[in-house]
Design a protein around this motif. Structure first.
Motif, PDB file in Angstrom:
ATOM      1  N   THR A  57       0.856  -1.184   0.000  1.00 21.19           N
ATOM      2  CA  THR A  57       0.000   0.000   0.000  1.00 21.19           C
ATOM      3  C   THR A  57       0.891   1.232   0.000  1.00 21.19           C
ATOM      4  OG1 THR A  57      -0.066   0.181   2.407  1.00 21.19           O
ATOM      5  CG2 THR A  57      -1.728  -1.224   1.377  1.00 21.19           C
ATOM      6  N   LEU A  58       0.296   2.381  -0.267  1.00 21.14           N
ATOM      7  CA  LEU A  58       1.045   3.629  -0.128  1.00 21.14           C
ATOM      8  C   LEU A  58       1.526   3.758   1.310  1.00 21.14           C
ATOM      9  CD1 LEU A  58      -1.159   6.069  -2.222  1.00 21.14           C
ATOM     10  CD2 LEU A  58       1.085   5.164  -2.829  1.00 21.14           C
ATOM     11  N   GLY A  59       2.762   4.191   1.493  1.00 22.57           N
ATOM     12  CA  GLY A  59       3.401   4.144   2.799  1.00 22.57           C
ATOM     13  C   GLY A  59       3.152   5.347   3.677  1.00 22.57           C
ATOM     14  N   SER A  60       3.329   5.128   4.967  1.00 24.85           N
ATOM     15  CA  SER A  60       3.183   6.214   5.930  1.00 24.85           C
ATOM     16  C   SER A  60       4.251   7.289   5.717  1.00 24.85           C
ATOM     17  CB  SER A  60       3.280   5.661   7.356  1.00 24.85           C
ATOM     18  OG  SER A  60       4.480   4.921   7.530  1.00 24.85           O
ATOM     19  N   GLY A  61       5.405   6.905   5.195  1.00 27.91           N
ATOM     20  CA  GLY A  61       6.440   7.887   4.903  1.00 27.91           C
ATOM     21  C   GLY A  61       6.013   8.867   3.827  1.00 27.91           C
ATOM     22  N   LEU A  62       5.249   8.381   2.864  1.00 33.85           N
ATOM     23  CA  LEU A  62       4.742   9.247   1.803  1.00 33.85           C
ATOM     24  C   LEU A  62       3.740  10.246   2.381  1.00 33.85           C
ATOM     25  CD1 LEU A  62       5.024   9.592  -1.291  1.00 33.85           C
ATOM     26  CD2 LEU A  62       3.039   8.104  -1.529  1.00 33.85           C
ATOM     27  N   TRP A  63       2.867   9.750   3.260  1.00 35.27           N
ATOM     28  CA  TRP A  63       1.910  10.638   3.923  1.00 35.27           C
ATOM     29  C   TRP A  63       2.640  11.689   4.758  1.00 35.27           C
ATOM     30  CZ3 TRP A  63       1.295  11.227   9.219  1.00 35.27           C
ATOM     31  CH2 TRP A  63       0.206  12.007   9.617  1.00 35.27           C
ATOM     32  N   GLU A  64       3.690  11.262   5.456  1.00 37.98           N
ATOM     33  CA  GLU A  64       4.451  12.176   6.301  1.00 37.98           C
ATOM     34  C   GLU A  64       5.054  13.304   5.482  1.00 37.98           C
ATOM     35  OE1 GLU A  64       7.980  11.880   9.701  1.00 37.98           O
ATOM     36  OE2 GLU A  64       7.532  10.183   8.400  1.00 37.98           O
ATOM     37  N   LEU A  65       5.599  12.970   4.310  1.00 38.35           N
ATOM     38  CA  LEU A  65       6.155  14.000   3.432  1.00 38.35           C
ATOM     39  C   LEU A  65       5.063  14.940   2.941  1.00 38.35           C
ATOM     40  CD1 LEU A  65       8.732  12.056   1.219  1.00 38.35           C
ATOM     41  CD2 LEU A  65       9.220  13.823   2.924  1.00 38.35           C
ATOM     42  N   GLY A  66       3.922  14.361   2.566  1.00 37.50           N
ATOM     43  CA  GLY A  66       2.823  15.176   2.064  1.00 37.50           C
ATOM     44  C   GLY A  66       2.339  16.209   3.064  1.00 37.50           C
ATOM     45  N   GLU A  67       2.406  15.855   4.346  1.00 42.44           N
ATOM     46  CA  GLU A  67       1.956  16.782   5.377  1.00 42.44           C
ATOM     47  C   GLU A  67       2.888  17.975   5.538  1.00 42.44           C
ATOM     48  OE1 GLU A  67      -1.055  16.621   7.495  1.00 42.44           O
ATOM     49  OE2 GLU A  67      -1.336  15.687   5.534  1.00 42.44           O
ATOM     50  N   LEU A  68       4.075  17.914   4.922  1.00 44.10           N
ATOM     51  CA  LEU A  68       5.001  19.041   4.963  1.00 44.10           C
ATOM     52  C   LEU A  68       4.764  20.033   3.824  1.00 44.10           C
ATOM     53  CD1 LEU A  68       8.341  17.178   5.788  1.00 44.10           C
ATOM     54  CD2 LEU A  68       6.874  18.462   7.361  1.00 44.10           C
ATOM     55  N   ALA A  69       3.888  19.686   2.892  1.00 40.18           N
ATOM     56  CA  ALA A  69       3.622  20.554   1.749  1.00 40.18           C
ATOM     57  C   ALA A  69       2.898  21.822   2.195  1.00 40.18           C
ATOM     58  CB  ALA A  69       2.778  19.805   0.712  1.00 40.18           C
ATOM     59  N   PRO A  70       3.123  22.940   1.509  1.00 42.36           N
ATOM     60  CA  PRO A  70       2.431  24.184   1.864  1.00 42.36           C
ATOM     61  C   PRO A  70       0.913  24.054   1.888  1.00 42.36           C
ATOM     62  CG  PRO A  70       4.219  24.638   0.350  1.00 42.36           C
ATOM     63  CD  PRO A  70       4.107  23.145   0.433  1.00 42.36           C
ATOM     64  N   LEU A  71       0.343  23.196   1.041  1.00 44.17           N
ATOM     65  CA  LEU A  71      -1.103  23.023   1.045  1.00 44.17           C
ATOM     66  C   LEU A  71      -1.597  22.470   2.375  1.00 44.17           C
ATOM     67  CD1 LEU A  71      -1.926  21.632  -2.517  1.00 44.17           C
ATOM     68  CD2 LEU A  71      -2.216  23.947  -1.635  1.00 44.17           C
ATOM     69  N   SER A  72      -0.740  21.711   3.052  1.00 42.83           N
ATOM     70  CA  SER A  72      -1.105  21.198   4.371  1.00 42.83           C
ATOM     71  C   SER A  72      -0.746  22.184   5.472  1.00 42.83           C
ATOM     72  CB  SER A  72      -0.401  19.860   4.632  1.00 42.83           C
ATOM     73  OG  SER A  72      -0.864  18.856   3.763  1.00 42.83           O
ATOM     74  N   LEU A  73       0.539  22.562   5.532  1.00 42.41           N
ATOM     75  CA  LEU A  73       1.007  23.395   6.635  1.00 42.41           C
ATOM     76  C   LEU A  73       0.475  24.823   6.576  1.00 42.41           C
ATOM     77  CD1 LEU A  73       4.756  22.321   6.968  1.00 42.41           C
ATOM     78  CD2 LEU A  73       2.855  21.746   8.478  1.00 42.41           C
ATOM     79  N   ARG A  74       0.493  25.428   5.407  1.00 40.89           N
ATOM     80  CA  ARG A  74       0.091  26.832   5.301  1.00 40.89           C
ATOM     81  C   ARG A  74      -1.401  26.996   5.085  1.00 40.89           C
ATOM     82  NH1 ARG A  74       3.003  30.623   1.256  1.00 40.89           N
ATOM     83  NH2 ARG A  74       1.606  32.038   2.338  1.00 40.89           N
TER      84      ARG A  74
END
Length: 241
Positions: A57-74
């Motif tokens: 399946t898609l990994g938790s590491g990929l999700w973790e990186l995605g949460e660092l994107a400006p669309l998430s954080l900002r």
């Protein structure tokens, strides 16, 4: 090699159960040996998670990186309190989407047990021409952008969908003049969307906020001002940071 690895990751869809490396490779158009090698590397990097039966399946590491994107954080994190307030005022589905190519990419949503079902999901894409947020985003594009957009065929999602250029341009002008967009049963039968674009914020893509409700309780006169005010408030919160 990077392109091939990305092809494997993008082979997953929202409807998938875990997949075998062979199925992933087939979807990505890769040889079996190449697919197995890349899957092993992506598992080691945390981009894929391997289950006991050998599927991935898609990994938790990929999700973790995605949460660092400006669309998430900002954007999402600062918009969520305002989305929640709008949901409490309406009791309806509240969505935040950004322009992604010629689609609306949904980055946040608030819903509840009394909200009408919708086809949206966080991270999902829907057409611009049949969604309220999409139409609000179209109203913010300049003529050069729109000229290119109208060269692309547009699918009819329901019998009420506007797909031809002339009526869509009329809706874009109506959206610009009143400050918010509407769609009525154009994406899903029985649903009405009322949406407004956010002010432009440096470093973030164009965004729009929308409420989706049932046609039987779509009080445009009450909901539209709430949506417009909330879009402005989110824009101010984003600009302040």
């Amino acid at each position: 090699m990077l392109g091939r690895a990305l092809g494997l990751l993008r082979a997953f869809t929202e409807d998938d159960d875990p997949l075998t490396p062979l199925e992933l490779g087939r979807r990505a158009g890769l040889a079996r040996s190449t697919a197995h090698r890349l899957v092993a590397e992506l598992v080691a990097l945390g981009m894929l998670d391997r289950l006991p039966d050998g599927t991935v399946t898609l990994g938790s590491g990929l999700w973790e990186l995605g949460e660092l994107a400006p669309l998430s954080l900002r954007m999402r994190e600062r918009a969520l309190p305002h989305l929640q307030t709008l949901y409490e005022a309406t009791g309806e589905n509240v969505h935040l989407a950004v322009l992604a190519g010629t689609d609306a990419l949904y980055v946040a949503r608030v819903t509840g047990t009394s909200s009408i079902p919708t086809v949206t999901r966080m991270g999902g894409r829907l057409p611009l021409h049949t969604t309220g947020v999409g139409r609000a985003l179209l109203a913010g594009r300049d003529e050069e952008w729109l000229a290119r957009y109208f060269l692309i065929p547009r699918e009819r999602e329901t019998t009420f969908s506007l797909t031809e250029e002339a009526p869509l341009r009329a809706e874009i002008e109506r959206t610009r003049s009143r400050g918010y967009a509407t769609t009525r049963q154009e994406m899903t039968l029985g649903n009405v969307s009322i949406a407004a674009a956010l002010p432009v914020v440096a470093g973030l893509p164009p965004a729009a906020l929308g409420v989706v409700t049932h046609i039987g309780r779509a009080d445009e006169g009450r909901i539209a001002p709430l949506v417009v005010r909330t879009a402005a408030a989110i824009g101010a919160a984003l600009a302040a940071h």
